[in-house]
Design a protein around this motif. Structure first.
Motif, short mmCIF file in Angstrom:
data_model
loop_
_atom_site.label_atom_id
_atom_site.label_comp_id
_atom_site.label_asym_id
_atom_site.label_seq_id
_atom_site.Cartn_x
_atom_site.Cartn_y
_atom_site.Cartn_z
N ASP A 61 0.52 -1.34 0.31
CA ASP A 61 0.13 -0.13 -0.01
C ASP A 61 1.09 1.08 0.07
OD1 ASP A 61 -1.67 1.50 0.34
OD2 ASP A 61 -2.68 1.54 2.20
N SER A 63 0.40 3.97 -0.95
CA SER A 63 0.19 5.27 -0.75
C SER A 63 0.08 5.51 1.13
CB SER A 63 -1.54 5.71 -1.29
OG SER A 63 -2.48 4.09 -0.34
N ALA A 64 -0.28 4.72 1.66
CA ALA A 64 -0.14 4.45 2.98
C ALA A 64 1.38 5.56 3.19
CB ALA A 64 0.08 3.27 4.16
N THR A 101 -0.74 10.78 7.41
CA THR A 101 -1.59 9.67 7.38
C THR A 101 -0.12 8.98 7.68
OG1 THR A 101 -3.08 10.38 5.60
CG2 THR A 101 -1.77 8.08 4.77
N SER A 105 -0.06 5.87 9.89
CA SER A 105 0.48 3.93 8.94
C SER A 105 1.67 3.67 9.78
CB SER A 105 0.74 4.11 7.24
OG SER A 105 -0.58 4.51 6.91
#
Length: 809
Positions: A61, A63-64, A101, A105
């Motif tokens: 992932d 985007s994390a 974010t 994460s």
């Protein structure tokens, strides 16, 4: 950095690769951390630990772990002088949003319990997850900025209670003055240079022709440079302009007060901003290293081991994707992997062979990969690669001749070697290119051997290349050194870049000269001068290299065969496991179906006995013949249903035997369906059979068995194609009465396929009337079948709506 260390790293092209890794950063701190990276900066354990920590999340992932830099915006916000621009507010809003974010994460990560920490690190302090969990969250600032600014960084007054009413008043005053000026433009359009409203000194006015200024009474605010236009504020609009100027001033004052309060609030968290930027930079550093790992398709080797083991390693600058990233010309050949193993008992390697054979490439590959790994970077090598921790790096590669210092090539080499002897430490790596050249070969060889002996006593890892046979012969006798050569194709006069460890190479000067057309008499005289002993030595090396090449080729063939055999074993194991699961499923299904039949027979038998007893009690109305007929019909129905149910049992899969070699126009039988026919098409693993009725069946080779022509013709003489069914002969009717509506798809499809294989045209499925669910399930199973031309209720004489008649194509 020490200038001497910098020159050694430049010799193995470390700065070039470091600059490429830096290109993957997004933040200023990330660029600083990687821009100052070197093998001895002490951050390698941290880099390795954190790469392993983030690698899984980054792969699954990305985007994390997205990073939006806000370095410049932070500088402007925390600067007590001046005001941030909309671009800075936009950058700050996006950057802090990504930081929120990022913290969430990484804080949610956990280090696997079975994986130890990297040597020199501590799992309770060094992982990024620990820092992320301790840092304050920026959500409150992100929410404030989102409420106050648009996505492009413009202040949105309607979202700020203190500004909303002032903004609306400002807009009202603006509209009022615009409407008045627009009315004047419509009333006397001939008085204006152009029908537009302009602004002068903060007030709205109209561009009036000088000769028509009397048509618009008002105040002159400005004149054009040509004097043809005067910018007038009509008297009608003076009050409206005054109202707008006051509203604008009130609004601007309120905006400044709001921004000043906002900046004070942000500046009160200066330490948080500093910590956020530092954390973002450290994450950025690791993500850039992961991008490098993906670019070079590399791995993190084991470090601090007692041996130097490179498995299928490649020089990064020879990889196509790396050269493309650096905008370098593509290579004309493939980068051949390098495999090499040295240990503390034999840490020295002497590489000999032809000119342009790739000896220098080997030295640079080993040196560059060693320092990249020691800096905490991935290297393009196979897992299992191990490298020792290097105390120092010294590389004498290239021509050190200098005209300014009046040094010859040999003198510059000697000065460099003197510095290496003075600085090399135990456990250091020393790379020496063309050792012993630049002077008399015998004296050069003597100096080279003495130098290698001194470095060996100092416990250094030593790799050197040479053209001097005396050094190669000395390495054969020395217990701490071994020879190697770079393979050379004499026919093409080109290197293969394959390192052959364990045998010296030859320079091939005479061979190359002959290939390039030097006169034969020159070569003959050179061979006489060379001497018989030297020629014998070279012939021996040539034979040894040829034998080594042959053995390596055989080894490669054996490795490929072993790999193919292991693949076949895996396939067989998978097939056996599939067969086992299919057999288990067949046994379960058979038991379930058998139990269902037994339950059905038991239930119907008890019901039949009960009915007979009831009718026996009604002896007066009992007709024995009729009772016997009904009983026989009931028993026949029960028997038919039971046989139908048992006949629907799926056949267990059988292991496919060895592939049958088929040929066109030959004869074959399908193992599962029993369909026989002639082979009319054979393409790879796919076979097409044509039956006697002209129908075609496609199958795989492993599903067929060959037939001799006589056997097939015997079946043809009977006027049909024989179909083998393991549990039930093919009939024109399938009886499903008593079956559950959700368990008939397999039987229906199998029945249709068997009918197609036998050449039938009309078949019938009996399902009875009942509630209609079984009929609906039959129709749903048949819907869309490509081989069925028509589906309808059977004629009344054949069951009517209680049966379905199928017309096959």
């Amino acid at each position: 950095m020490n200038p001497n260390l910098l020159s050694e790293l430049e010799a193995v092209e470390f700065p070039t690769l470091r600059a490429l890794v830096v290109q993957g950063t997004r933040t200023r701190r990330g660029r600083v951390l990687l821009g100052t990276m070197d093998p001895w900066d002490g951050r390698a354990p941290l880099r390795r630990l954190r790469q392993r920590e983030l690698e899984g999340l980054w792969e699954s992932d990305p985007s994390a772990l997205a990073i939006a830099a806000f370095d410049e915006a932070t500088d402007e916000v925390l600067n007590p002088v001046g005001w941030p621009q909309p671009e800075h507010w936009r950058q700050l809003r996006e950057g802090l949003g990504s930081m929120a974010t990022l913290l969430g994460s990484i804080a949610a990560l956990s280090w696997p319990e079975d994986r130890p920490a990297e040597p020199g690190t501590h799992l309770g302090i060094d992982p990024l997850q620990i820092t992320a969990a301790l840092l304050p969250a920026p959500e409150s600032i992100v929410e404030l900025l989102a409420r106050s600014f648009t996505e492009d960084g413009q202040l949105d007054p309607l979202r700020v209670p203190a500004l909303a009413e002032l903004h609306r008043e400002r807009q009202r005053c603006y509209q009022a003055v615009q409407q008045k000026l627009q009315k004047i433009l419509r009333d006397v359009p001939e008085a204006f240079q152009e029908l537009s409203i302009v602004e002068r000194n903060g007030r709205f006015c109209l561009p009036v022709r000088t000769e028509r200024r009397g048509s618009v009474p008002g105040l002159v605010l400005d004149r054009s440079s040509s004097g043809a236009t005067v910018f007038m504020e009509p008297f009608e609009a003076v009050q409206a302009n005054n109202d707008f100027v006051e509203a604008e001033a009130d609004y601007a004052q309120a905006v400044q007060a709001f921004l000043r309060e906002l900046l004070e609030r942000l500046r009160s968290r200066r330490e948080d901003f500093t910590a956020w930027l530092a954390f973002q930079g450290e994450v950025d550093e690791i993500l850039a290293l992961l991008r490098w790992q993906r670019l070079c398709e590399g791995t993190l080797p084991a470090l601090d081991t007692p041996r130097m083991c490179l498995l299928e390693a490649r020089h990064p600058l020879l990889l196509p994707q790396v050269r493309a990233s650096l905008e370098l010309e593509p290579l004309g050949h493939e980068a051949i992997p390098l495999s090499l193993e040295l240990d503390q008992r034999r840490p020295g390697l002497v590489i000999s062979g032809s000119n342009t054979g790739g000896k220098t490439v080997v030295l640079k590959t080993v040196g560059l990969l060693a320092v990249l790994a020691q800096a905490g970077c991935a290297i393009p090598a196979r897992p299992g690669t191990e490298l020792p921790t290097l105390a120092t790096l010294h590389a004498d590669i290239g021509d050190h001749q200098t005209l300014i210092g009046s040094l010859s090539t040999f003198s510059s080499h000697i000065l460099h070697l003197r510095r290496i002897l003075g600085q090399a430490k135990s456990g250091g790596l020393v790379l020496l290119d063309e050792l012993g050249t630049g002077t008399d070969p015998k004296e050069g060889a003597a100096l080279g051997i003495a130098l290698l002996q001194a470095l060996s006593r100092r416990q250094c890892w030593v790799l050197c290349s040479t053209h001097l046979g005396e050094i190669s012969q000395w390495a054969l006798r020395h217990e701490r050194f071994q020879n190697a050569s770079v393979q050379f194709d004499e026919e093409r006069l080109a290197p293969t870049y394959r390192l052959l460890v364990g045998m010296p190479g030859q320079s091939r000067a005479l061979t190359i000269a002959a290939k390039l057309g030097l006169p034969r008499f020159i070569l003959d005289h050179a061979e006489k001068v060379l001497g018989r002993r030297e020629q014998d030595w070279r012939d021996f090396l040539r034979q040894l290299e040829a034998e080594r090449t042959r053995l390596l080729e055989e080894s490669d063939d054996l490795a490929r065969q072993r790999e193919a055999m292991e693949k076949d074993q895996r396939i067989l194991a998978e097939r056996e496991e599939t067969l086992r699961r299919q057999q288990e499923k067949f046994q379960r299904d058979s038991k379930e179906k058998l139990q269902r039949v037994l339950d059905f027979v038991d239930h119907e038998s008890k019901r039949l006995v009960k009915e007979l007893k009831e009718k026996q009690r009604e002896a007066s109305a009992l007709n024995p013949d009729r009772l016997g007929t009904e009983t026989r019909e009931r028993v026949k129905t029960i028997e038919q249903i039971a046989r139908t149910e048992m006949g629907a049992l799926p056949a267990p899969s059988r292991p496919s035997g060895p592939k049958v070699e088929l040929r066109l126009d030959g004869w074959a039988r399908h193992r599962g369906l029993g369909v026989e026919g002639r082979v009319v098409a054979l393409k790879g693993d796919r076979v097409t059979l044509q039956t006697a009725q002209g129908r075609r069946l496609e199958a795989r080779v492993g599903e067929l068995e060959a037939l001799v022509r006589a056997e097939f013709e015997a079946a043809q003489r009977q006027g049909r194609v024989r179909v083998h069914a393991e549990y039930q002969a093919i009939e024109g009717e399938l009886n499903l009465i008593g079956r559950a509506s959700d368990d008939i798809d397999f039987e229906v499809h199998r029945f249709v396929e068997e009918a197609l294989a036998s050449g039938s045209r009309f078949i019938r499925i009996v399902h009875g009337h009942g509630t209609g669910k079984l009929k609906a399930a039959v129709r749903a199973a048949l819907k869309g079948h490509p081989a069925i031309a028509r589906i309808e209720d059977a004629p009344q004489a054949q069951g009517g709506a209680g049966a379905t008649l199928l017309t096959l194509r």
